[in-house]
Scaffold this motif. Sequence first.
Motif, PDB file in Angstrom:
ATOM      1  N   PHE B  79       0.765  -1.132  -0.027  1.00  0.00           N
ATOM      2  CA  PHE B  79       0.213  -0.131   0.159  1.00  0.00           C
ATOM      3  C   PHE B  79       0.937   1.218  -0.001  1.00  0.00           C
ATOM      4  CE2 PHE B  79      -2.447   3.511   2.162  1.00  0.00           C
ATOM      5  CZ  PHE B  79      -3.609   3.451   1.351  1.00  0.00           C
ATOM      6  N   ARG B  80       0.267   2.236  -0.843  1.00  0.00           N
ATOM      7  CA  ARG B  80       1.501   3.388  -1.081  1.00  0.00           C
ATOM      8  C   ARG B  80       0.649   4.619  -0.266  1.00  0.00           C
ATOM      9  NH1 ARG B  80       1.596   2.638  -6.878  1.00  0.00           N
ATOM     10  NH2 ARG B  80       0.738   4.581  -7.106  1.00  0.00           N
ATOM     11  N   LYS B 103      15.182  14.404  -7.729  1.00  0.00           N
ATOM     12  CA  LYS B 103      15.128  14.578  -9.115  1.00  0.00           C
ATOM     13  C   LYS B 103      13.896  13.639  -9.753  1.00  0.00           C
ATOM     14  CE  LYS B 103      19.886  15.535  -9.824  1.00  0.00           C
ATOM     15  NZ  LYS B 103      20.936  14.803  -8.843  1.00  0.00           N
ATOM     16  N   ALA B 104      13.768  12.619  -8.865  1.00  0.00           N
ATOM     17  CA  ALA B 104      12.748  11.553  -9.512  1.00  0.00           C
ATOM     18  C   ALA B 104      11.494  12.254  -9.528  1.00  0.00           C
ATOM     19  CB  ALA B 104      12.698  10.395  -9.045  1.00  0.00           C
ATOM     20  N   CYS B 105      11.205  13.038  -8.366  1.00  0.00           N
ATOM     21  CA  CYS B 105       9.614  13.348  -7.964  1.00  0.00           C
ATOM     22  C   CYS B 105       9.113  14.227  -9.092  1.00  0.00           C
ATOM     23  CB  CYS B 105       9.922  14.353  -6.861  1.00  0.00           C
ATOM     24  SG  CYS B 105       8.379  14.838  -6.286  1.00  0.00           S
ATOM     25  N   PRO B 106       8.032  14.015  -9.534  1.00  0.00           N
ATOM     26  CA  PRO B 106       7.311  14.993 -10.646  1.00  0.00           C
ATOM     27  C   PRO B 106       7.013  16.230 -10.291  1.00  0.00           C
ATOM     28  CG  PRO B 106       6.362  12.857 -10.475  1.00  0.00           C
ATOM     29  CD  PRO B 106       7.066  13.069  -9.424  1.00  0.00           C
ATOM     30  N   ASN B 107       6.628  16.514  -8.795  1.00  0.00           N
ATOM     31  CA  ASN B 107       6.006  17.523  -8.445  1.00  0.00           C
ATOM     32  C   ASN B 107       6.953  18.429  -7.308  1.00  0.00           C
ATOM     33  OD1 ASN B 107       3.753  15.567  -9.129  1.00  0.00           O
ATOM     34  ND2 ASN B 107       4.243  15.032  -6.966  1.00  0.00           N
ATOM     35  N   THR B 135       1.675  12.937  -5.004  1.00  0.00           N
ATOM     36  CA  THR B 135       0.799  12.170  -5.754  1.00  0.00           C
ATOM     37  C   THR B 135       0.972  10.756  -5.633  1.00  0.00           C
ATOM     38  OG1 THR B 135       1.912  12.155  -7.682  1.00  0.00           O
ATOM     39  CG2 THR B 135       0.253  13.856  -7.611  1.00  0.00           C
ATOM     40  N   CYS B 137       3.051   8.670  -6.107  1.00  0.00           N
ATOM     41  CA  CYS B 137       3.239   7.896  -7.637  1.00  0.00           C
ATOM     42  C   CYS B 137       4.201   6.725  -7.236  1.00  0.00           C
ATOM     43  CB  CYS B 137       3.856   8.828  -8.486  1.00  0.00           C
ATOM     44  SG  CYS B 137       5.118   9.660  -8.163  1.00  0.00           S
ATOM     45  N   ASN B 138       5.240   6.743  -6.018  1.00  0.00           N
ATOM     46  CA  ASN B 138       6.375   5.909  -5.900  1.00  0.00           C
ATOM     47  C   ASN B 138       7.321   5.847  -6.543  1.00  0.00           C
ATOM     48  OD1 ASN B 138       6.527   3.534  -4.050  1.00  0.00           O
ATOM     49  ND2 ASN B 138       6.296   2.015  -6.183  1.00  0.00           N
ATOM     50  N   LEU B 139       7.705   7.123  -7.264  1.00  0.00           N
ATOM     51  CA  LEU B 139       9.058   7.153  -8.380  1.00  0.00           C
ATOM     52  C   LEU B 139       9.995   7.562  -7.254  1.00  0.00           C
ATOM     53  CD1 LEU B 139       7.826   9.020 -11.271  1.00  0.00           C
ATOM     54  CD2 LEU B 139       8.188   6.707 -11.401  1.00  0.00           C
ATOM     55  N   GLU B 142      11.492   4.149  -5.850  1.00  0.00           N
ATOM     56  CA  GLU B 142      12.038   3.358  -6.954  1.00  0.00           C
ATOM     57  C   GLU B 142      13.427   3.860  -7.441  1.00  0.00           C
ATOM     58  OE1 GLU B 142       9.428   2.659 -10.272  1.00  0.00           O
ATOM     59  OE2 GLU B 142       7.749   1.851  -9.003  1.00  0.00           O
TER      60      GLU B 142
END
Lengths: 380, 176
Positions: B79-80, B103-107, B135, B137-139, B142
Amino acid sequence: MEREQHIEVRPPSAGGNTEEYWLNMGPQHPATHGVLHLIVRLDGETVREVKPELGYIHRSVEKMAENLTLLQNIHLTDRLDYLSCHMNNHAVCMVAEQACDIGVPERAEYIRVIVSELQRIQSHLLWWGAFAMDIGALSAFLYGFAEREKITDIFERLCGARLTMNYFRPGGVAQDLYDGFEQDARQACSDILYALDEYQRLVTGNLIFQERTRGVGILSRDKAIGYGCSGGTARASGLDYDVRRDDPYGIYDRFSFDVPVATAGDCYARYEVRMEEMRQSVQIIEQALKDLPVGPIQAKAKPVLKIPKGLQVFRQVETARGSFAMTAIGDGTATPLRVSYRSPGFMHVAALHEMSAGFKIADLITILGSLDPVIPDIDR
Amino acid sequence: MSNPRDILGPQRFSQSHAAPKLIPPNASVTKRYFIRVVTGVTSLLTGMRVTIGKFFDPRTTVTQQYPENRDELKMAERFRGRVVMPHDADGEHNCTGCTLCEKACPNGSISVLNTKHASGRKILGKYIYRLDSCTLCNLCIEACPFGAIEMGTEFELATTRKEGLVEILNKKAGRL
């Protein structure tokens, strides 16, 4: 007044006792499934004209995508058509795979098909409940959601989220299947088939339902092509086109399934086509689960995916609503120069006037419900 | 493959699934009326057999008594929820301040503010996480090569204080 300049003024109806007036349906109307604003010109109770007004949930996703890498872009497509997010993710991943020449392992392709088809069933179950509720059958809404919950639970265990999954990655999927996924999926499939027979007795065979949907909201085949309709809406009008069969992506060409087509083009035909699509999805899942290979789930990809300069990539997928397409143009950097989405719901709402003019306002609710609109998909 | 423009095929359904047309189209008005009355009642009763069956069948109960079952409610393993930074028994974490997650985070929900260790090397100073723009998103998880952050299983993320949405995840500065 400004609005009426470009609208043809028709003479009042022959009955003489009614008067034409404008009615705003939405953006806060429970039957519009979100913040859709319909401006309806009515003659008494008869719909003369429907003008959809969009922009209430505009988030400029395409512009945001220009500032994000393709990998970061995937989670934004979850938020377009939130009931088909696996399929939307698939489109982005295929664009990235084609642009950067990444292969996908067999197991990942099978997982993609299985979760996409589970999602299609899940989306149709929600549509079935909401459509029946639009017509007035409240218990159907609850049964549809109860059944959908089983698939949502599978997704929660698989990727950690219930709605915005963000599960596909360029070159595979994010995580492997959990232990017992296959058993859960098989159980869900058999539950769905049992539930569909129950729905047949509860709603499909009901006379009130049939009287409300048969012959209502007819969209001819030519108009469906002209407006660019796709998915169940176009197939109910006799257009025999399914992206999965006619422009196969992934490994869809390995499975045998029927594409349900009806010719009537009314709300009942759209209903029947979607109900049959769920049965076909179950067939695809069963075939895919039988052949599911063992192996890696993600291909090695470069950490930064760059679309080469000047390359334009177009890929389309079949979502629960119709064909969803993504076009990306690269400029050699990590972020694309331009990203454009083609969402199926926009075309269906555009054809709403064609379907509902001449019917009563209660039928407008039925027609809108039968189109299965998801507003964030229409208005990005 | 077939050209979609050339096909106006007949309705393709397996007959067992397609519902029958309840009223024959060429019946007289009176006949249609009576057929309507009879089929209306019978089709309604067929549907109500389903609902009444569900009403009395305890196996079909799906409602969860949510606030009451809070203690035994377990979220899925993957679960996230919000991003958390696990600390070991000594209060140490694995973050090296490499800013890959940032750097991976989109927001831009993550800010890694590094500081200088006494030896002159860069170490993590503050790890700022903003739940309000996240959000989930789990990025970032990862992207992290050290397993320093993970997604928590807490799901009741609503709050009445907006200050509670921005937090510093690390309890102390990083090690060398």
